[in-house]
Enzyme design. Structure first.
Site, PDB file in Angstrom:
ATOM      1  N   ASN A 157       0.797  -1.229   0.000  1.00 27.38           N
ATOM      2  CA  ASN A 157       0.000   0.000   0.000  1.00 27.38           C
ATOM      3  C   ASN A 157       0.828   1.278   0.000  1.00 27.38           C
ATOM      4  OD1 ASN A 157       0.792  -0.615   2.620  1.00 27.38           O
ATOM      5  ND2 ASN A 157      -1.113   0.059   3.554  1.00 27.38           N
ATOM      6  N   GLU A 256       4.405  -3.808  12.626  1.00 30.24           N
ATOM      7  CA  GLU A 256       3.310  -2.844  12.456  1.00 30.24           C
ATOM      8  C   GLU A 256       2.219  -3.573  11.697  1.00 30.24           C
ATOM      9  OE1 GLU A 256       0.688  -0.780  10.954  1.00 30.24           O
ATOM     10  OE2 GLU A 256       2.211   0.019   9.586  1.00 30.24           O
ATOM     11  N   CYS A 290      -3.633   0.801   7.064  1.00 34.64           N
ATOM     12  CA  CYS A 290      -4.004   0.299   8.390  1.00 34.64           C
ATOM     13  C   CYS A 290      -4.442   1.430   9.303  1.00 34.64           C
ATOM     14  CB  CYS A 290      -2.840  -0.464   9.005  1.00 34.64           C
ATOM     15  SG  CYS A 290      -1.295   0.457   8.959  1.00 34.64           S
ATOM     16  N   GLU A 464       7.970   2.707  14.843  1.00 32.56           N
ATOM     17  CA  GLU A 464       8.741   3.216  13.716  1.00 32.56           C
ATOM     18  C   GLU A 464       8.641   4.729  13.720  1.00 32.56           C
ATOM     19  OE1 GLU A 464       8.882  -0.107  10.332  1.00 32.56           O
ATOM     20  OE2 GLU A 464       6.909   0.823  10.469  1.00 32.56           O
TER      21      GLU A 464
END
Length: 483
Positions: A157, A256, A290, A464
């Site tokens: 994505n 993640e 997400c 992150e």
């Protein structure tokens, strides 16, 4: 060359190992989701290629880790400068393989480049400490060292940003990496490699292995004793599988994973701000994120006005091939993703939801789905319990603050939530009670290279971005000394 004239450099479709392009015995096609035409045939890595990449990363890391933090910083800064100068080229490539509209693609390319600048600054700030043990009187020296080789696995994505968000902190920390990009979108990451070489990244420090054999390839690397970190962005299901593999070698995991983001609009919200924030939280990257707002809770007193305004904004978006600069919404990444979105809408409507706009798959080529607003979505609809990953805003109403907090937290995921309210005191109280790693308060965008990105519960481990992003690739060493 496709019939639309989009040329893909054939030199950038092989594996990138030890600073050189490397052919593979097998290849796979990358498809333009707007036209369903083949963009390129890309090399598919096997186990021998993985071993070669790890060998190269090990050799390069020995010299890279020994460099001063400032020396590593300057290379990352140069990478930011070079990528910033080529945003249009990267954005065009992102659109071709991912489908997102031009403005969205430029936004991603800008965001992706920014990780190099941020971690260029963080590379010189792996601060330790010297203190004295209260009981023994011994000196306590603490420092952070490169953890070791890192395997990076990225999703489709964000073809550029999900790679740079991992590569930049790993290099800042002093690590060598092997990155496995998603098979749907490997071209952007491959195109980045000559730029990193130009920036001064040593040969072999960063290696890219596109592959259709992701599972066996990554599992093999995670069982190599030289690998010490695995960083993954993707679904919670795949994350669990990688964590099981990582456990065998006791690797440092940075995960993640999935999300199911609630967006809460209180009755005192500024509706202009709330609708604009919803458009960002829902439609950024076409909802294929997400972080996308998945469950939208609107106070009953403002629900009619909010729904009308949001529907007007969504219905006005232009759908088409993202290479057209006038297009707002491109295609979804593949037929499977589009069909899943259509199934979510059909299920919600069958359970009583009302379609305010959109809701129908258009005819013709391309994996398009129109921006859609569903009102009166029942709590048992499938889209409430799973990521829609598409341009569908699913609206529910509420009247009680305690109730909406409970509904927002009623999920195994805990990545991000959004709150809109002009009562700052109440809003912060709500934010602190939401079991999410990130909250957007009167904002529909939380991602920032300077902030620690990550979630709670089944949405992942570690962070992150921010200073924490670099520490994911470092080990803390403590030395006890007397003098």
């Amino acid at each position: 060359m496709t019939k639309h004239g989009h040329k893909i450099d054939p030199l950038h479709t092989d594996l990138w190992i030890d600073g050189a392009w490397r052919a593979a015995e097998t290849r796979f096609d990358v498809v333009n989701p707007a036209t369903e035409e083949v963009l390129a045939s890309v090399a598919s890595a096997d186990i021998a290629d993985a071993d070669a990449a790890l060998d190269a990363a090990e050799r390069a890391m020995a010299e890279w880790a020994a460099r001063t933090p400032r020396a590593r910083s300057e290379v990352l800064r140069r990478a930011w400068e070079l990528m910033t100068g080529r945003l249009e080229q990267f954005a065009h490539l992102i659109t071709l393989e991912n489908g997102k509209a031009r403005a969205d693609a430029v936004g991603e390319a800008t965001y992706a480049a920014e990780f190099f600048r941020w971690f260029a600054e963080e590379a010189v700030r792996a601060d330790g400490m010297v203190t004295r043990a209260p009981a023994s009187g011994a000196r306590i020296l603490v420092q952070h060292r490169p953890a070791g080789l890192a395997v990076l696995v990225t999703p489709w994505n964000y073809p550029a940003a999900m790679g740079t968000r991992k590569i930049a902190p790993a290099l800042a920390a002093g690590c060598g990496v092997v990155i496995k990009p998603a098979s749907e979108t490997p071209l952007t990451m491959l195109a980045l490699m000559p730029l990193l070489e130009e920036a001064g990244v040593p040969k072999g420090l960063v290696n890219v292995l596109p592959s259709r054999r992701t599972g066996p390839l990554v599992d093999h690397m995670l069982h190599d004793p030289r690998v010490r970190v695995v960083s993954f962005t993707g679904s919670t299901g795949v994350g669990r599988t990688l964590l099981r593999s990582a456990a065998d070698q006791v690797l440092k995991p940075a995960m993640e994973l999935g999300g199911n983001a609630p967006l809460i609009v209180f009755d005192d919200a500024d509706l202009d701000v709330a609708v604009e924030g919803t458009m960002l939280a829902k439609m950024r990257n076409l909802g294929e994120a997400c972080t996308a707002a998945n469950r939208i809770y609107v106070h009953e007193r403002v629900a009619a006005d909010y729904t009308r305004r949001l529907t007007e904004r969504m219905a006005a978006l232009k759908v088409g091939d993202g290479t057209d600069p006038t297009v707002d919404v491109g295609p979804l990444v593949n037929a499977q993703t589009r069909d899943k979105v259509a199934e979510f809408v059909a299920d919600a409507v069958a359970r009583g939801a009302r379609v305010e706009c959109g809701g129908t798959v258009p005819e013709g080529k391309g994996y398009f789905y129109p921006p859609t607003v569903l009102s009166n979505v029942p709590g048992d609809a499938d889209c409430v319990h799973d990521e829609i990953f598409g341009p569908v805003a699913a609206l529910q109403t509420f009247t009680d603050t305690e109730d909406v907090i409970a509904r927002a937290n009623d999920t195994e995921y805990g990545l991000v939530a959004y709150v809109f309210s002009e009562d700052f005191r109440r809003a912060l109280q709500v934010c602190e009670r939401l079991d999410y790693g990130m909250v957007g308060l009167n904002r529909g965008l939380v991602s920032d290279p300077a902030a620690p990105f990550g979630g709670t519960k089944q949405s992942g481990l570690g962070r992150e971005g921010g200073h924490e992003g670099m520490l994911e690739f470092m080990e803390t060493q403590y030395i006890s000394a007397s003098w």
